[in-house]
Design a protein around this motif. Sequence first.
Motif, short mmCIF file in Angstrom:
data_model
loop_
_atom_site.label_atom_id
_atom_site.label_comp_id
_atom_site.label_asym_id
_atom_site.label_seq_id
_atom_site.Cartn_x
_atom_site.Cartn_y
_atom_site.Cartn_z
N VAL A 357 0.83 -1.21 0.00
CA VAL A 357 0.00 0.00 0.00
C VAL A 357 0.87 1.25 0.00
O VAL A 357 0.68 2.17 -0.81
CB VAL A 357 -0.95 0.00 1.22
N GLN A 358 1.84 1.30 0.92
CA GLN A 358 2.67 2.50 1.01
C GLN A 358 3.60 2.64 -0.18
O GLN A 358 3.94 3.75 -0.60
CB GLN A 358 3.49 2.47 2.31
N GLY A 359 4.01 1.51 -0.77
CA GLY A 359 4.84 1.59 -1.97
C GLY A 359 4.08 2.20 -3.14
O GLY A 359 4.58 3.10 -3.82
N ALA A 360 2.85 1.72 -3.37
CA ALA A 360 2.04 2.29 -4.44
C ALA A 360 1.75 3.76 -4.19
O ALA A 360 1.81 4.60 -5.10
CB ALA A 360 0.72 1.50 -4.57
N TRP A 361 1.43 4.08 -2.93
CA TRP A 361 1.16 5.48 -2.58
C TRP A 361 2.39 6.37 -2.73
O TRP A 361 2.28 7.58 -2.97
CB TRP A 361 0.66 5.57 -1.14
N GLY A 362 3.58 5.80 -2.58
CA GLY A 362 4.79 6.60 -2.64
C GLY A 362 5.00 7.30 -3.97
O GLY A 362 5.70 8.32 -4.05
N VAL A 363 4.41 6.77 -5.03
CA VAL A 363 4.55 7.37 -6.36
C VAL A 363 3.49 8.44 -6.61
O VAL A 363 3.66 9.28 -7.51
CB VAL A 363 4.45 6.26 -7.45
N ILE A 364 2.44 8.43 -5.82
CA ILE A 364 1.30 9.32 -6.10
C ILE A 364 1.64 10.81 -6.05
O ILE A 364 1.21 11.57 -6.94
CB ILE A 364 0.12 8.99 -5.15
N PRO A 365 2.38 11.33 -5.05
CA PRO A 365 2.66 12.77 -5.07
C PRO A 365 3.30 13.25 -6.36
O PRO A 365 2.89 14.27 -6.93
CB PRO A 365 3.59 12.96 -3.86
N ILE A 366 4.32 12.53 -6.86
CA ILE A 366 4.99 12.99 -8.07
C ILE A 366 4.15 12.68 -9.31
O ILE A 366 4.14 13.46 -10.27
CB ILE A 366 6.41 12.36 -8.19
#
Length: 497
Positions: A357-366
């Motif tokens: 979950v956090q890995g997928a979310w890590g790309v969201i801001p950029i």
Amino acid sequence: MAPYFLRNLVPRREKRNEGRPLLEALASLTWIQWGHFWSGWLAWTCDAIDFFSVSLSVTRLQDQFGRSTHDITTAITLTLLFRSVGAVIFGIISDRYGRKWPLVWNLLLVAVLELGSGFVMTFKEFLAVRSLFGIAMGGIWGLAASTALENLPVEVRGLASGVLQQGYAVGYLLAAVINLTLVPETAETWRSLFWTASGISAFAALVRFLLPESAIFIRAKEAERARGDSTKNKTKVFLHETGEMLRRHWLLCIYAVLLMTGFNFLSHGSQDLYPTYLTNAKLFTDHNATVATIIGNCVTNVGNSGGAIAGWVSQYIGRRLTIIIFVLLIGAFIPLWILPTSFGALAAGAFCIQFGVQGAWGVIPIQLAEISPPAFRATFPGVAYQLGNMVSSASAQIEATGAANLHTTIIDKDGKPKIVSDYATVQGILIGVVAAFVLVVTIIGPENYGSHFEKHKTAFEEGGGRDELEDGEESPSASRPNSVRVMDEKRSTPEPV
């Protein structure tokens, strides 16, 4: 031949090789750039601490107000519903007036309302304060992300995106630690968690206050002053450019909301009622449920591994492909997350599912920053994120209602069969369906890898709504309306060699 959106999941080689090596780019950062990034990270961390104060206190709030789990989760739903209002208000103010003061006042308002949450005496008062809190909380993500990323060089933004997004999981972890250590030792119990969260938000406001305005807005305001534009004229320009942006990018707006709906269901569906799931369906004590929650989120404290790794990887293989890989990991780990009965196995399942979950979310801001209309990097991502939150706001109630109507039999610690609410099945089905939805939306969506959005005009400059660059030229990918421009580019882009 494969569809264009599959052929272009990986950025072209020449695009990936642009710029300096990562370590060289990191070494070139000034203390102001570092300060902007960490102030955005801290603001986002505070957002999580404040929000999860409720989900970690469900049992105590039930005792305080004499309400069911379903009733208490209404506070979570209302907070999520009203966050989109705050995203619009604070996002517009930030794109119009700058990054510094809107974020400072936003954080102070969050601190005041979180403090007030700890003083309420009735359930109606609690719901009212949490609704207002949702408005204040809604502005944080868009302002924090734009503050943190827009002052960094392109080569660093993938990694920075991952670390930034992990602020949310770190906030969840901090709230869980406070709930485990401070709350049981104080007479005020759950109230002390809210009061501590309020103080941390006030500290984050002080940190942002001590830093200067974003360099992009300093430049834009100096240029406006040199031209002698009045505040009234700049506001008129801002409103016109906002309308122009919506006319050109309405399709992109819909796509971003769909993407963020899926992502918010992933995070809230796997986190909001996880402690309740452990106590009700697995018969954990409150203490062990909190410890399991902490272990699950420790993935973000070991070098901020989930999101940081994903953000770094996305700098080389692209944003969408990275998201796809980590969402597939979520699906693979669902059985480990819901089937075991022992503390160790369930804690491992929580660790693995949160890594995905956090890995997928890590790309969201950029990813959101790069596909956003460049002049609206606070409003567009913030509103898309919070509208997605609004759609997913009923996730806790969906899980609570589903579990209330679906039961299973387990063996308690005394070796006797016991009928419990089947949170495991409900959460497993929800996360599985949502993961499949996120995969489809990500695969068919746009990507603007390596965008130099800092070179574009701001929203109160003429041409900002048309994605014009500082020199007055339109971005090469902005010449067509309705935001099909990125997809059109992909059709004509040669495959990687």
